[in-house]
Motif scaffolding. Sequence first.
Motif, PDB file in Angstrom:
ATOM      1  N   THR A 167       0.674  -1.336   0.019  1.00 57.39           N
ATOM      2  CA  THR A 167       0.045   0.033  -0.065  1.00 57.39           C
ATOM      3  C   THR A 167       0.718   1.192  -0.022  1.00 57.39           C
ATOM      4  O   THR A 167       0.520   2.239  -0.561  1.00 57.39           O
ATOM      5  N   SER A 168       2.021   1.212   0.672  1.00 61.15           N
ATOM      6  CA  SER A 168       3.190   2.397   0.763  1.00 61.15           C
ATOM      7  C   SER A 168       3.564   2.574  -0.718  1.00 61.15           C
ATOM      8  O   SER A 168       3.662   3.699  -1.379  1.00 61.15           O
ATOM      9  N   VAL A 169       3.775   1.326  -1.349  1.00 58.03           N
ATOM     10  CA  VAL A 169       4.141   1.592  -2.920  1.00 58.03           C
ATOM     11  C   VAL A 169       3.003   2.230  -3.960  1.00 58.03           C
ATOM     12  O   VAL A 169       3.372   3.041  -4.574  1.00 58.03           O
ATOM     13  N   LEU A 170       1.991   1.638  -3.382  1.00 56.11           N
ATOM     14  CA  LEU A 170       0.754   2.009  -4.077  1.00 56.11           C
ATOM     15  C   LEU A 170       0.560   3.670  -3.985  1.00 56.11           C
ATOM     16  O   LEU A 170       0.480   4.387  -5.124  1.00 56.11           O
ATOM     17  N   TYR A 171       0.584   4.120  -2.978  1.00 56.85           N
ATOM     18  CA  TYR A 171       0.625   5.732  -2.617  1.00 56.85           C
ATOM     19  C   TYR A 171       1.712   6.343  -3.534  1.00 56.85           C
ATOM     20  O   TYR A 171       1.663   7.525  -3.569  1.00 56.85           O
ATOM     21  N   ALA A 172       2.831   5.531  -3.200  1.00 60.46           N
ATOM     22  CA  ALA A 172       4.077   6.566  -4.180  1.00 60.46           C
ATOM     23  C   ALA A 172       3.729   6.581  -5.754  1.00 60.46           C
ATOM     24  O   ALA A 172       3.881   7.515  -6.124  1.00 60.46           O
ATOM     25  N   GLY A 173       3.118   5.385  -6.074  1.00 61.61           N
ATOM     26  CA  GLY A 173       2.474   5.677  -7.500  1.00 61.61           C
ATOM     27  C   GLY A 173       1.344   6.701  -7.546  1.00 61.61           C
ATOM     28  O   GLY A 173       1.157   7.358  -8.458  1.00 61.61           O
ATOM     29  N   PHE A 174       0.332   6.821  -6.651  1.00 60.93           N
ATOM     30  CA  PHE A 174      -0.707   7.819  -6.457  1.00 60.93           C
ATOM     31  C   PHE A 174       0.037   9.148  -6.601  1.00 60.93           C
ATOM     32  O   PHE A 174      -0.349  10.212  -7.104  1.00 60.93           O
ATOM     33  N   LEU A 175       1.196   9.349  -5.785  1.00 63.44           N
ATOM     34  CA  LEU A 175       1.972  10.589  -5.743  1.00 63.44           C
ATOM     35  C   LEU A 175       2.229  11.001  -7.088  1.00 63.44           C
ATOM     36  O   LEU A 175       1.940  12.175  -7.644  1.00 63.44           O
ATOM     37  N   ALA A 176       2.916  10.223  -8.109  1.00 60.79           N
ATOM     38  CA  ALA A 176       3.213  10.373  -9.356  1.00 60.79           C
ATOM     39  C   ALA A 176       1.868  10.710 -10.227  1.00 60.79           C
ATOM     40  O   ALA A 176       1.956  11.799 -10.950  1.00 60.79           O
ATOM     41  N   LEU A 177       0.916   9.945 -10.043  1.00 62.14           N
ATOM     42  CA  LEU A 177      -0.548  10.050 -10.718  1.00 62.14           C
ATOM     43  C   LEU A 177      -1.099  11.267 -10.412  1.00 62.14           C
ATOM     44  O   LEU A 177      -1.648  12.148 -11.211  1.00 62.14           O
ATOM     45  N   CYS A 178      -0.920  11.942  -9.263  1.00 64.39           N
ATOM     46  CA  CYS A 178      -1.453  13.321  -8.617  1.00 64.39           C
ATOM     47  C   CYS A 178      -0.683  14.317  -9.733  1.00 64.39           C
ATOM     48  O   CYS A 178      -1.395  15.237  -9.888  1.00 64.39           O
ATOM     49  N   VAL A 179       0.728  14.295  -9.881  1.00 70.80           N
ATOM     50  CA  VAL A 179       1.378  15.155 -10.632  1.00 70.80           C
ATOM     51  C   VAL A 179       0.772  15.418 -11.809  1.00 70.80           C
ATOM     52  O   VAL A 179       0.427  16.228 -12.595  1.00 70.80           O
ATOM     53  N   VAL A 180       0.692  14.003 -12.575  1.00 71.72           N
ATOM     54  CA  VAL A 180       0.166  13.843 -13.832  1.00 71.72           C
ATOM     55  C   VAL A 180      -1.270  14.332 -13.696  1.00 71.72           C
ATOM     56  O   VAL A 180      -1.682  15.304 -14.928  1.00 71.72           O
ATOM     57  N   GLY A 181      -2.215  14.131 -13.000  1.00 70.73           N
ATOM     58  CA  GLY A 181      -3.326  14.654 -12.840  1.00 70.73           C
ATOM     59  C   GLY A 181      -3.527  16.387 -12.801  1.00 70.73           C
ATOM     60  O   GLY A 181      -4.578  16.951 -13.410  1.00 70.73           O
ATOM     61  N   LEU A 182      -2.675  17.049 -11.916  1.00 69.04           N
ATOM     62  CA  LEU A 182      -2.524  18.196 -11.886  1.00 69.04           C
ATOM     63  C   LEU A 182      -2.222  18.890 -13.247  1.00 69.04           C
ATOM     64  O   LEU A 182      -2.928  19.805 -13.617  1.00 69.04           O
ATOM     65  N   LEU A 183      -1.132  18.476 -13.843  1.00 66.25           N
ATOM     66  CA  LEU A 183      -0.717  19.020 -15.108  1.00 66.25           C
ATOM     67  C   LEU A 183      -1.885  18.845 -16.117  1.00 66.25           C
ATOM     68  O   LEU A 183      -2.047  19.708 -16.739  1.00 66.25           O
ATOM     69  N   GLY A 184      -2.512  17.590 -15.983  1.00 63.23           N
ATOM     70  CA  GLY A 184      -3.874  17.580 -16.775  1.00 63.23           C
ATOM     71  C   GLY A 184      -4.863  18.400 -16.861  1.00 63.23           C
ATOM     72  O   GLY A 184      -5.299  18.909 -17.735  1.00 63.23           O
ATOM     73  N   TRP A 185      -5.351  18.587 -15.599  1.00 63.86           N
ATOM     74  CA  TRP A 185      -6.455  19.194 -15.161  1.00 63.86           C
ATOM     75  C   TRP A 185      -6.113  20.692 -15.583  1.00 63.86           C
ATOM     76  O   TRP A 185      -7.127  21.593 -15.664  1.00 63.86           O
ATOM     77  N   ARG A 186      -4.973  21.300 -15.125  1.00 68.00           N
ATOM     78  CA  ARG A 186      -4.422  22.746 -15.648  1.00 68.00           C
ATOM     79  C   ARG A 186      -4.847  22.924 -17.031  1.00 68.00           C
ATOM     80  O   ARG A 186      -5.022  24.015 -17.364  1.00 68.00           O
ATOM     81  N   ARG A 187      -4.421  22.054 -17.962  1.00 72.38           N
ATOM     82  CA  ARG A 187      -4.502  22.031 -19.343  1.00 72.38           C
ATOM     83  C   ARG A 187      -5.901  22.291 -19.870  1.00 72.38           C
ATOM     84  O   ARG A 187      -6.040  22.955 -20.904  1.00 72.38           O
ATOM     85  N   THR A 188      -6.772  21.846 -18.956  1.00 75.82           N
ATOM     86  CA  THR A 188      -8.230  21.921 -19.456  1.00 75.82           C
ATOM     87  C   THR A 188      -9.081  23.049 -18.856  1.00 75.82           C
ATOM     88  O   THR A 188     -10.058  23.234 -18.899  1.00 75.82           O
TER      89      THR A 188
END
Length: 204
Positions: A167-188
């Motif tokens: 689960t700790s590894v999963l949340y490290a992945g979440f952290l990376a996906l959050c950065v992707v989501g932030l950049l993607g939502w900003r573009r929209t």
Amino acid sequence: MSWTISWTEVLGFATGALCVWLVARQHIANWPIGIANNVFFIVLFTGSGLYADAGLQIVFIALAAYGWWSWTHGGGPGTAGALPVRRTTRTEWAALAAAGAVGVLALTLLLDRATDSTVPFWDALTTALSLTATYGQCRKLVESWWLWIAADLVYIPLYAYKGLYLTSVLYAGFLALCVVGLLGWRRTLPARGARTAQSAGAAA
């Protein structure tokens, strides 16, 4: 150091990763997948003594139902259009900050006095951050990703400390996906003029 992984943790890992990926893509299927993820985590966190996080999953299920409706109906009665991404208003920030602070204080006291939790403050902090982030996600507030990033930075070492390494590894992945989501939502985000009109309408 022993490392045991349950099927509940594996299923939580898989549905959680898929859910965040779908949120980053603004795909409506994130909501039912997220509800399945919440059910797996209720079982996992209860067994690990993370009671606030376990209870949080029940609130997440209710928020997922609201978010599902909000994304498809534009967040208002009689509206059928998809909800647009927008910035958080000052009023919303103030309300989220106040609710978060009260939540952290109340949950810390509750967990410390009524449970055998060994991490009452950190459990309460991640719970408050997650709730405010989820509300922002329901309303498609772009800054909700920053709240998720803050929560994940605490979740990663917290879950490792509790022995939930996958689960700790999963949340490290979440952290990376959050950065992707932030950049993607900003573009929209809408153009500045339309954004100003949206913010004025949201604050009204």
